[in-house]
Design an enzyme around this catalytic site. Structure first.
Site, PDB file in Angstrom:
ATOM      1  N   ASP A   1      -1.239  89.623 -16.055  1.00 20.77           N
ATOM      2  CA  ASP A   1      -2.322  90.198 -16.853  1.00 20.77           C
ATOM      3  C   ASP A   1      -2.775  89.176 -17.915  1.00 20.77           C
ATOM      4  O   ASP A   1      -1.931  88.550 -18.573  1.00 20.77           O
ATOM      5  CB  ASP A   1      -1.755  91.468 -17.519  1.00 20.77           C
ATOM      6  CG  ASP A   1      -2.797  92.321 -18.189  1.00 20.77           C
ATOM      7  OD1 ASP A   1      -3.968  92.281 -17.754  1.00 20.77           O
ATOM      8  OD2 ASP A   1      -2.440  93.054 -19.139  1.00 20.77           O
TER       9      ASP A   1
ATOM     10  N   HIS B   1      -8.402  97.113 -26.082  1.00 23.21           N
ATOM     11  CA  HIS B   1      -6.959  97.345 -25.942  1.00 23.21           C
ATOM     12  C   HIS B   1      -6.410  98.188 -27.098  1.00 23.21           C
ATOM     13  O   HIS B   1      -7.006  98.228 -28.166  1.00 23.21           O
ATOM     14  CB  HIS B   1      -6.211  96.011 -25.934  1.00 23.21           C
ATOM     15  CG  HIS B   1      -6.450  95.204 -24.700  1.00 23.21           C
ATOM     16  ND1 HIS B   1      -6.819  93.894 -24.717  1.00 23.21           N
ATOM     17  CD2 HIS B   1      -6.379  95.552 -23.390  1.00 23.21           C
ATOM     18  CE1 HIS B   1      -6.962  93.449 -23.478  1.00 23.21           C
ATOM     19  NE2 HIS B   1      -6.707  94.437 -22.651  1.00 23.21           N
TER      20      HIS B   1
END
Ligand code: G3H
Ligand code: 13P
Ligand code: ZN
Length: 314
Positions: free
Chosen positions: A89, A187
């Protein structure tokens, strides 16, 4: 079932109009809890690790960290009846991306989204060449992962969110396998001040122009009841807000096939752990005080798999 290429899982999702959540891990407790949930749902599974997770697992050494996760995930995949892929990621450092490819990750993300378009194309192209030669698929990102308030100007909005025309060109030039277009998510646990708003117009256009599996980052829903439970047992998480489940389903209808999820698992684990430690202060066996924390993670995993249509697709 075997350890598989992420492309195999996402091409099927793209063809059959569903999405697979990609769950971030840092340690074995989360991994076990996630695999349990995916097995109970007979769902394909994408496990992902950030560079930070690799650093943590390798005590600072990217090669050691990447090998640790490959050994864990690939070894375990052989023993369970669902396909599992391992993804890097937000790969930003060449060293980590190469470490992941060499160790045997199923796919890597090259995140050069903070750079100008041409540089993003160049860096992504270079990684695609190396990764594809090793049978590893690649995700890239366009735009910034940042919430967009109603009162920002059109110019600011354009600077943050994906430009669909660029997305079409980007995929053609780089031959990347999956694309993460920024459409207004961010996020963490504090994504929106007001209502959750994603730019589905841009998402729809990106899908039309690229046709490849699309990825939604910053996709945690931040369930209120878990935040409340954690706070009732001493956490201090205030003003948290995620992407509501029905908004995620809409994103799937517009072509999202991979839904990155980390924060929800962190909050679920924290809520369970805090409760266990509070209820049994005399306990010092980690297998016991992690039990409830893992059960909460498994529950979140199952709910997400059902929500996104991945249940029964193993
Ligand atoms: O994209 C961010 C993921 O939640 C991973 O975060 O860098 O703290 O491991 P991390
Ligand atoms: P969340 O913080 O919303 O869980 O997003 C995780 C993510 O996008 C990982 O790449
Ligand atoms: Zn992300």
């Amino acid at each position: 079932m075997p350890y598989v290429n992420t492309k195999e899982i996402l091409d099927k999702a793209n063809k059959e109009y569903f999405a697979v959540p990609a769950f971030n891990i840092n340690n074995i407790e989360f991994f076990h809890a996630i695999v349990d949930g995916a097995m109970e749902e007979s769902a394909p599974l994408i496990i992902e690790t950030s560079e930070g997770a690799i650093k943590y697992a390798g005590n600072g050494d990217p090669f050691r960290g990447a090998e640790f996760f490959v050994n864990l995930v690939r070894g375990y995949a052989e023993t369970v009846p669902i396909p599992i892929a391992l993804h890097l990621d937000h790969g930003k450092n060449y060293q980590f991306i190469i470490a992941a490819i060499k160790a045997g990750y199923s796919s890597v993300m090259i995140d050069a989204s903070e750079h100008p378009f041409e540089q993003n194309v160049q860096e992504t192209k270079e990684i695609v060449k190396i990764a594809h030669a090793a049978g590893v698929s690649v995700e890239a990102e366009l735009g910034r992962l940042k919430g967009v308030e109603d009162n920002v100007s059109v110019d600011e909005r354009d600077a943050i969110l994906v430009n669909p025309d660029e997305a079409g060109k980007f995929v053609e030039l780089t031959e990347v396998d999956f694309l993460a277009p920024a459409i207004g998510t961010s996020h963490g646990a504090f994504k929106f001040k007001g209502e959750a708003k994603l730019d589905f117009g841009r998402l729809k256009r990106v899908k039309e122009l690229t046709g490849i599996p699309l990825v939604l980052h910053g996709a945690s829903s931040v369930p209120e009841e878990l935040v409340e439970l954690a706070n009732n047992y001493g956490a201090r998480i205030t003003g948290a807000k995620g992407v509501p489940p029905e908004v995620l389903q809409e994103a799937v209808r517009y072509g999202v096939n991979k839904v990155n999820t980390d924060t929800d698992l962190r909050i679920a684990f924290l809520a369970g752990l805090r409760k266990s430690l509070h209820d049994k202060p005399e306990e010092f066996d980690p297998r016991k005080y992690f039990k409830l924390a893992k059960e909460h993670v498994t529950r979140v995993v199952r709910e997400r798999l059902k929500l996104l249509g991945a249940s029964g697709k193993a």
